[in-house]
Design an enzyme around this catalytic site. Structure first.
Site, PDB file in Angstrom:
ATOM      1  N   CYS A 142      -4.871 -45.986  29.169  1.00  0.00           N
ATOM      2  CA  CYS A 142      -4.298 -46.751  30.276  1.00  0.00           C
ATOM      3  C   CYS A 142      -3.597 -45.832  31.271  1.00  0.00           C
ATOM      4  O   CYS A 142      -2.418 -45.509  31.115  1.00  0.00           O
ATOM      5  CB  CYS A 142      -3.319 -47.793  29.741  1.00  0.00           C
ATOM      6  SG  CYS A 142      -2.543 -48.739  31.043  1.00  0.00           S
ATOM      7  N   CYS A 145      -0.500 -47.285  32.878  1.00  0.00           N
ATOM      8  CA  CYS A 145       0.735 -47.276  32.076  1.00  0.00           C
ATOM      9  C   CYS A 145       1.331 -45.875  32.013  1.00  0.00           C
ATOM     10  O   CYS A 145       2.540 -45.708  32.049  1.00  0.00           O
ATOM     11  CB  CYS A 145       0.467 -47.714  30.635  1.00  0.00           C
ATOM     12  SG  CYS A 145      -0.656 -49.066  30.449  1.00  0.00           S
ATOM     13  N   ASP A 146       0.479 -44.866  31.851  1.00  0.00           N
ATOM     14  CA  ASP A 146       0.968 -43.545  31.467  1.00  0.00           C
ATOM     15  C   ASP A 146       0.812 -42.460  32.540  1.00  0.00           C
ATOM     16  O   ASP A 146       1.315 -41.353  32.366  1.00  0.00           O
ATOM     17  CB  ASP A 146       0.241 -43.098  30.184  1.00  0.00           C
ATOM     18  CG  ASP A 146       0.448 -44.107  29.052  1.00  0.00           C
ATOM     19  OD1 ASP A 146       1.537 -44.713  29.006  1.00  0.00           O
ATOM     20  OD2 ASP A 146      -0.468 -44.306  28.243  1.00  0.00           O
TER      21      ASP A 146
END
Ligand code: NDP
Length: 310
Positions: A142, A145-146
């Site tokens: 992801c 997200c990261d």
């Protein structure tokens, strides 16, 4: 011993299909109960900008779109349950003539007369041992997200579909260089996205290449590189990257149902033509869990609506 709670209709899953089904059922005064699962809001909560959902002319972020859908479902009195179903007894033989029976991670047991399965799909992995070992230490599925953690660093993304291209572009907001590793020399992604990717100065496509290994030590800074294999020449170059994002597609979340519901060869639930009805009367399937082909938020909304109406 936990008590069993009976509801007329339960929806499993909190993506666009699940929330749409809830909105329609709520407006029909059918008091829907929606069990949200592990990732409330589903896959769109880990995407960036959604530009193709009608009604948002300037685009909308995935998490914001899902927040709005959830709020709309709540407005029509959806009972939103924050839990994960770990056992589903749907087959008439397993139910012994009773209603559908769902056992949750919390121990709660729900029964219902009608069930809408909108459990979506989950990210697929390459199957390397290093993916598990270095997960959270430089390996991610992801970028949304990261990606933030890779400011000024060099990273790799694996895949050639819309997800890989979208995430590669997103990563350029942080990373100094983004290698896009693809096993062929042509992308599967939408043409307009391909053009943006290929024109981007920070993105370096690496064609005809498979990931042989991800290098690094979780105790010593995490990922340090990625060993590739050129599928044409057999060469095995190592790229020094500190982040590896895997974006090679998804698997439908159907394991819960075992062989109770009919699936196709790739694991997607099979529904009757022009319908969301499954092989078990009273069980309907909507969204990505039954959509092998389109897998769009807009198509999920459509089948979520169909399931509620049916
Ligand atoms: P896709 O299945 O479309 O693409 C997967 C990619 O990963 C392909 O390029 C495939 O290669 C590659 N791949 C698969 N398995 C492996 C493996 N084991 N090793 C190496 N590479 C592998 O998945 P996406 O997640 O990209 O997209 C899913 C659906 O969602 C699509 O319909 C897409 O259009 C849609 N989508 C739409 C978006 C939007 O409109 N904004 C955003 C994101 C997704 P190959 O090409 O060789 O098969």
């Amino acid at each position: 011993m936990s008590t069993t709670i009976h509801r007329p209709v339960i929806i499993l899953g909190s993506g666009p299909a699940g929330y749409t089904a809830a909105i329609y059922l709520g407006r029909a005064n059918l008091s829907p109960t929606l069990i949200q699962g592990m990732q409330p809001g589903g896959q769109l909560t880990v995407t960036t900008e959604v530009d193709n959902f009608p009604g948002f002319e300037e685009g909308i972020s995935g998490p914001e779109l899902m927040r709005k859908m959830e709020a709309q479902a709540r407005r029509f009195n959806t009972d939103m349950i924050s839990d994960l179903v770990t056992q589903a007894d749907l087959d008439p033989a397993r139910r012994q003539g009773g209603p559908f029976r769902l056992t949750c991670d919390s121990g709660a047991v729900y029964t219902c007369d009608a069930l809408i399965v909108a459990t979506g799909a989950a990210a697929r992995w390459l199957g390397l041992e290093a993916e598990k070992r270095l997960s959270g230490y430089g390996v991610s599925a992801c970028a949304t997200c990261d990606g933030f953690f890779y400011r000024g660093q060099e990273v790799a993304i694996v895949g050639g579909g819309d997800t890989a291209v979208e995430e590669a572009l997103f990563l350029t907001n942080f990373a100094s260089k983004v290698f896009l590793i693809h096993r062929r020399d042509a992308l599967r992604a939408e043409k307009v996205m391909q053009e943006r990717l290929l024109a981007h100065p920070k993105i370096h496509p690496v064609w005809n290449s498979a990931v042989e290994d991800i290098l690094g030590d979780p105790q010593a800074g995490g990922v340090s590189g990625i060993r590739l294999k050129n599928l044409k020449t057999g060469e095995t170059p190592v790229l020094a990257v500190t982040g590896v994002f895997v974006a090679i597609g998804h698997t439908p979340n159907t394991a819960l149902f075992g062989d109770q519901l009919d699936k196709d060869a790739t694991g997607y639930l099979v529904t009757k033509p022009d319908s969301t009805a499954t092989n078990i009367p009273g069980v309907f399937a909507a969204g990505d869990v039954q959509d092998r082909i389109f897998r769009q938020a807009t198509t999920a909304v459509g089948t979520g609506c169909m399931a509620a109406l049916e």
